[in-house]
Design an enzyme around this catalytic site. Structure first.
Site, PDB file in Angstrom:
ATOM      1  N   GLU A  44       0.856  -1.193   0.000  1.00 26.26           N
ATOM      2  CA  GLU A  44       0.000   0.000   0.000  1.00 26.26           C
ATOM      3  C   GLU A  44       0.888   1.237   0.000  1.00 26.26           C
ATOM      4  OE1 GLU A  44      -2.575   0.877   3.363  1.00 26.26           O
ATOM      5  OE2 GLU A  44      -3.705   2.329   2.187  1.00 26.26           O
ATOM      6  N   GLU A  69       4.912   4.903   3.503  1.00 29.04           N
ATOM      7  CA  GLU A  69       4.401   6.229   3.909  1.00 29.04           C
ATOM      8  C   GLU A  69       5.572   7.203   3.941  1.00 29.04           C
ATOM      9  OE1 GLU A  69       1.388   7.879   4.515  1.00 29.04           O
ATOM     10  OE2 GLU A  69       2.816   9.472   4.843  1.00 29.04           O
ATOM     11  N   ASP A 118      -3.125  11.786  -2.586  1.00 29.05           N
ATOM     12  CA  ASP A 118      -3.269  13.237  -2.731  1.00 29.05           C
ATOM     13  C   ASP A 118      -3.569  13.554  -4.195  1.00 29.05           C
ATOM     14  OD1 ASP A 118      -2.627  13.648  -0.031  1.00 29.05           O
ATOM     15  OD2 ASP A 118      -0.494  13.461  -0.464  1.00 29.05           O
ATOM     16  N   ASP A 154     -12.105   9.714  -3.642  1.00 27.80           N
ATOM     17  CA  ASP A 154     -13.372  10.448  -3.738  1.00 27.80           C
ATOM     18  C   ASP A 154     -13.193  11.636  -4.682  1.00 27.80           C
ATOM     19  OD1 ASP A 154     -11.713  12.063  -2.114  1.00 27.80           O
ATOM     20  OD2 ASP A 154     -13.482  13.049  -1.273  1.00 27.80           O
ATOM     21  N   GLU A 192      -8.894   5.135   6.774  1.00 25.59           N
ATOM     22  CA  GLU A 192      -9.352   6.244   7.626  1.00 25.59           C
ATOM     23  C   GLU A 192     -10.094   7.298   6.802  1.00 25.59           C
ATOM     24  OE1 GLU A 192      -6.046   5.210   8.175  1.00 25.59           O
ATOM     25  OE2 GLU A 192      -6.014   4.714  10.311  1.00 25.59           O
ATOM     26  N   TYR A 193      -9.504   7.670   5.664  1.00 29.02           N
ATOM     27  CA  TYR A 193     -10.142   8.687   4.824  1.00 29.02           C
ATOM     28  C   TYR A 193     -11.489   8.201   4.290  1.00 29.02           C
ATOM     29  CZ  TYR A 193      -6.622  12.328   4.549  1.00 29.02           C
ATOM     30  OH  TYR A 193      -5.785  13.380   4.851  1.00 29.02           O
ATOM     31  N   GLU A 194     -11.525   6.931   3.945  1.00 29.27           N
ATOM     32  CA  GLU A 194     -12.757   6.366   3.386  1.00 29.27           C
ATOM     33  C   GLU A 194     -13.901   6.451   4.404  1.00 29.27           C
ATOM     34  OE1 GLU A 194     -11.821   2.589   1.806  1.00 29.27           O
ATOM     35  OE2 GLU A 194     -13.796   2.261   0.907  1.00 29.27           O
TER      36      GLU A 194
HETATM   37  C1  SAM Z   1      -4.746  11.654   1.722  1.00 25.49           C
HETATM   38  S1  SAM Z   1      -3.750  10.617   2.664  1.00 25.49           S
HETATM   39  C2  SAM Z   1      -4.591   9.047   2.600  1.00 25.49           C
HETATM   40  C3  SAM Z   1      -4.151   8.121   3.678  1.00 25.49           C
HETATM   41  C4  SAM Z   1      -4.742   6.696   3.654  1.00 25.49           C
HETATM   42  N1  SAM Z   1      -4.382   6.000   2.437  1.00 25.49           N
HETATM   43  C5  SAM Z   1      -6.245   6.719   3.809  1.00 25.49           C
HETATM   44  O1  SAM Z   1      -6.942   6.473   2.816  1.00 25.49           O
HETATM   45  O2  SAM Z   1      -6.728   6.988   4.921  1.00 25.49           O
HETATM   46  C6  SAM Z   1      -2.379  10.361   1.552  1.00 25.49           C
HETATM   47  C7  SAM Z   1      -1.167   9.769   2.239  1.00 25.49           C
HETATM   48  O3  SAM Z   1      -0.179   9.496   1.263  1.00 25.49           O
HETATM   49  C8  SAM Z   1       1.094   9.895   1.751  1.00 25.49           C
HETATM   50  N2  SAM Z   1       1.931  10.163   0.563  1.00 25.49           N
HETATM   51  C9  SAM Z   1       1.775  11.193  -0.297  1.00 25.49           C
HETATM   52  N3  SAM Z   1       2.701  11.138  -1.279  1.00 25.49           N
HETATM   53  C10 SAM Z   1       3.459  10.039  -1.022  1.00 25.49           C
HETATM   54  C11 SAM Z   1       4.581   9.448  -1.666  1.00 25.49           C
HETATM   55  N4  SAM Z   1       5.114   9.996  -2.776  1.00 25.49           N
HETATM   56  N5  SAM Z   1       5.122   8.325  -1.144  1.00 25.49           N
HETATM   57  C12 SAM Z   1       4.592   7.774  -0.010  1.00 25.49           C
HETATM   58  N6  SAM Z   1       3.533   8.291   0.649  1.00 25.49           N
HETATM   59  C13 SAM Z   1       2.958   9.400   0.156  1.00 25.49           C
HETATM   60  C14 SAM Z   1       0.783  11.113   2.600  1.00 25.49           C
HETATM   61  O4  SAM Z   1       1.798  11.414   3.540  1.00 25.49           O
HETATM   62  C15 SAM Z   1      -0.523  10.687   3.262  1.00 25.49           C
HETATM   63  O5  SAM Z   1      -0.300   9.979   4.453  1.00 25.49           O
END
Ligand code: SAM
Length: 211
Positions: A44, A69, A118, A154, A192-194
């Site tokens: 993941e 992460e 993101d 989303d 968590e986001y979902e």
């Molecule tokens: C919007 S959050 C979603 C977190 C989780 N997947 C969820 O759905 O609850 C996006 C996550 O991706 C991580 N992230 C963003 N760009 C990344 C990258 N290039 N490599 C690893 N992690 C990354 C961010 O730090 C953040 O924790």
């Protein structure tokens, strides 16, 4: 992910050396030996606080999971939630996904999850989206033949952008949903986001492709 930075997160992470792999470059080509079995490895990317990957690892003991992460503070939150004595088929790596080619060999990964990545809405940042060309080339390299990528988001623009990129790469569509939670399905492991977006009533899009 909005989260206040934790002071000295990097140092604090060191306590969690049973769940975090600190020198992931050394693992390239050796992941199966590390897990000490021949089970498939699911990755993941951007796992956040780790709910999805932890639930998955508990539910699927014959699959190995790696959570990637980039943020030290978020990784620390995830590590604090995992008991390495109960979950032996999960490891975390605190790296940018752009370095995954240096961490996994060709064919080491069977499936990649991109959950609520993101969206990077501005065109000038398109290369940072986790379904942009550079990333898809990395995924194609580390995935087995017929390896799988699953996307949940989303964000309609990121969903459409990902469809275009998957088409360009000629990935094969296995499943697509324009409203993943339209019908309640207890088999879906959520992030968590979902959970947050479901509560807000946001539509969740889903893509499953084979490379
Ligand atoms: C919007 S959050 C979603 C977190 C989780 N997947 C969820 O759905 O609850 C996006 C996550 O991706 C991580 N992230 C963003 N760009 C990344 C990258 N290039 N490599 C690893 N992690 C990354 C961010 O730090 C953040 O924790």
């Amino acid at each position: 992910m909005r989260l206040r930075k934790i002071k000295n997160a990097k140092e604090k992470l060191e306590e969690y050396n049973r769940i975090i792999k600190f020198e992931p470059l050394e693992m390239k080509g050796n992941w199966k030996q590390y897990f000490n079995n021949d089970n498939p490895i699911y990755l993941e990317i951007g796992m956040g606080k780790g709910k999805f990957i932890t639930d998955n690892a508990l539910k699927n003991p014959s699959i190995n999971f790696v959570g990637c992460e980039i943020s030290e503070s978020i990784m620390l939150k995830a590590a604090r939630n995992i008991d390495p004595l109960t979950i032996k088929n999960l490891l975390l790596i605190n790296v940018n996904a752009s370095s995954l080619n240096d961490i996994f060999d060709k064919n080491e990964i069977s499936k990649i999850f991109l959950n609520f990545s993101d969206p990077w809405p501005k065109n000038k940042h398109a290369k940072r989206r986790l379904t942009s060309e550079d990333y898809l080339n990395i995924y194609r390299n580390i995935l087995i033949d017929q390896g799988i990528i699953e996307v949940k988001t989303d964000n309609r623009n990121l969903f459409e952008y990902s469809l275009i990129k998957f088409n360009e790469f000629k990935f094969k569509y296995i499943e697509l949903s324009l409203n993943l939670h339209q019908v309640e399905n207890e088999d879906i492991i959520t992030t968590e986001y979902e959970e947050k977006f479901k509560r807000l009533g946001n539509i969740i899009y889903y893509i499953k492709v084979e490379i």
